[in-house]
Design an enzyme around this catalytic site. Structure first.
Site, PDB file in Angstrom:
ATOM      1  N   LYS A   1      33.824  37.662  43.532  1.00 48.90           N
ATOM      2  CA  LYS A   1      34.145  38.567  42.420  1.00 48.90           C
ATOM      3  C   LYS A   1      32.866  39.187  41.855  1.00 48.90           C
ATOM      4  O   LYS A   1      32.738  40.400  41.735  1.00 48.90           O
ATOM      5  CB  LYS A   1      34.896  37.806  41.321  1.00 48.90           C
ATOM      6  CG  LYS A   1      35.230  38.656  40.131  1.00 48.90           C
ATOM      7  CD  LYS A   1      35.740  37.838  38.976  1.00 48.90           C
ATOM      8  CE  LYS A   1      34.616  37.077  38.306  1.00 48.90           C
ATOM      9  NZ  LYS A   1      35.044  36.271  37.164  1.00 48.90           N
TER      10      LYS A   1
ATOM     11  N   ASP B   1      39.202  39.774  39.589  1.00 44.50           N
ATOM     12  CA  ASP B   1      39.059  38.864  38.453  1.00 44.50           C
ATOM     13  C   ASP B   1      40.468  38.456  38.015  1.00 44.50           C
ATOM     14  O   ASP B   1      41.456  38.799  38.668  1.00 44.50           O
ATOM     15  CB  ASP B   1      38.250  39.527  37.321  1.00 44.50           C
ATOM     16  CG  ASP B   1      39.068  40.543  36.551  1.00 44.50           C
ATOM     17  OD1 ASP B   1      40.122  40.987  37.072  1.00 44.50           O
ATOM     18  OD2 ASP B   1      38.680  40.902  35.426  1.00 44.50           O
TER      19      ASP B   1
END
Ligand code: SF4
Length: 216
Positions: free
Chosen positions: A119, A137
Site C-alpha cells: 500500500k 488502503d
C-alpha cells in the site's frame, strides 16, 4: 462489466476531478516518512508533526544519523511512535547502504524498507514518483467490495483485481478518488447511500436510501 467500470470511473471523476493525497510532502523521502507515520494515525495529526519534522531533518543522512530517543521525542504524539522511529532510522540506513541514498522507485525495492508494504509503496509510486499505481488502503478495500469491483478482504488480491479492470493511466487518480469517497461518502459505518451518486452502480446488498434523494 467494462461499461459499469467506465461508469464508476466517470462518476468518481465528476465528484473528484483532481483528487489529491491528504498527506503533505515535498519529495519522495518526505512522503515515505509521512506514510510510515500515517499507519493507524490521522493524516491531520501526521501533517502537524511532519511540518516540524521536515524542517528539522532534510536528508536521508539526517534520519540515518539521528539518535532514536531524539526522533521518538519528535514524533511522540503519533501512534506507535517508537516502532515508527525505528522504521524510519533503519529505512534511512538501508536507503544509504543499498539504494545509493535515494528512495527507490521500484516496488520490489520499496517493500524491503521497514514499515513499507505494498500500500505504502504504491502510494509513493503514484504520488511522489508520478507513476500509476493502485494502493489498497482500508477505504479502497471497503468501497471496491461494496461496489462489486472486488470480492476479497485481501488487499493484495483486490489490488490485482482492480489493476485488471481499471485502465492503467487512471490507477493513481482512481486510488485517490476512492480514498476520498470512502472517507466522505462510503464510510465504514453509516455510509451516505441516500445521497451517493454511485447508488445506481453499487452492488452492496446493505445499501440503504436514508432521507434525501439519490444523486443530490
Ligand atoms: Fe457506498 Fe452506499 Fe454509495 Fe454503495 S450506495 S457506494 S454502499 S455509499
Amino acid at each position: 462489466m467494462k461499461e459499469r467500470v467506465g461508469e464508476i470511473l466517470n462518476l468518481l471523476e465528476k465528484i473528484y476531478p483532481e483528487p489529491k493525497l491528504a498527506l503533505s510532502f515535498n519529495n519522495p523521502l518526505e512522503l515515505l516518512i509521512a506514510t510510515i507515520l500515517a499507519a493507524q494515525c490521522t493524516d491531520l495529526k501526521v501533517n502537524q508533526i511532519s511540518s516540524r519534522l521536515f524542517k528539522k531533518y532534510k536528508s536521508v543522512k539526517d534520519y540515518a544519523m539521528v539518535d532514536i530517543k531524539d526522533l521518538e521525542n519528535d514524533i511522540k504524539e503519533i501512534t506507535f511512535y517508537k516502532n515508527k522511529a525505528a522504521y524510519i532510522i533503519k529505512g534511512a540506513k538501508k536507503i544509504i547502504e543499498e539504494f545509493g541514498g535515494k528512495v527507490p522507485q521500484d516496488i520490489s525495492k520499496l517493500i524491503t524498507l521497514p514499515g513499507v508494504g505494498r500500500k505504502t509503496a504504491n502510494i509513493l509510486i503514484g504520488n511522489a514518483f508520478k507513476g500509476q499505481a493502485i494502493a489498497v488502503d482500508t477505504h479502497v478495500l471497503r468501497v471496491s467490495n461494496r461496489l462489486g469491483l472486488a470480492t476479497s478482504s485481501d488487499p493484495d488480491k483486490v489490488e490485482e483485481n482492480l489493476t485488471r479492470q481499471i485502465p492503467q493511466e487512471k490507477w493513481t487518480t482512481f486510488t485517490l478518488a476512492m480514498i476520498l469517497f470512502g472517507r466522505k461518502v462510503c464510510t465504514a459505518k453509516n455510509p451516505k447511500c441516500g445521497t451517493c451518486v454511485l447508488y445506481g452502480v453499487c452492488r452492496w446488498e446493505g445499501k440503504k436510501i436514508s432521507g434525501k434523494k439519490i444523486g443530490k
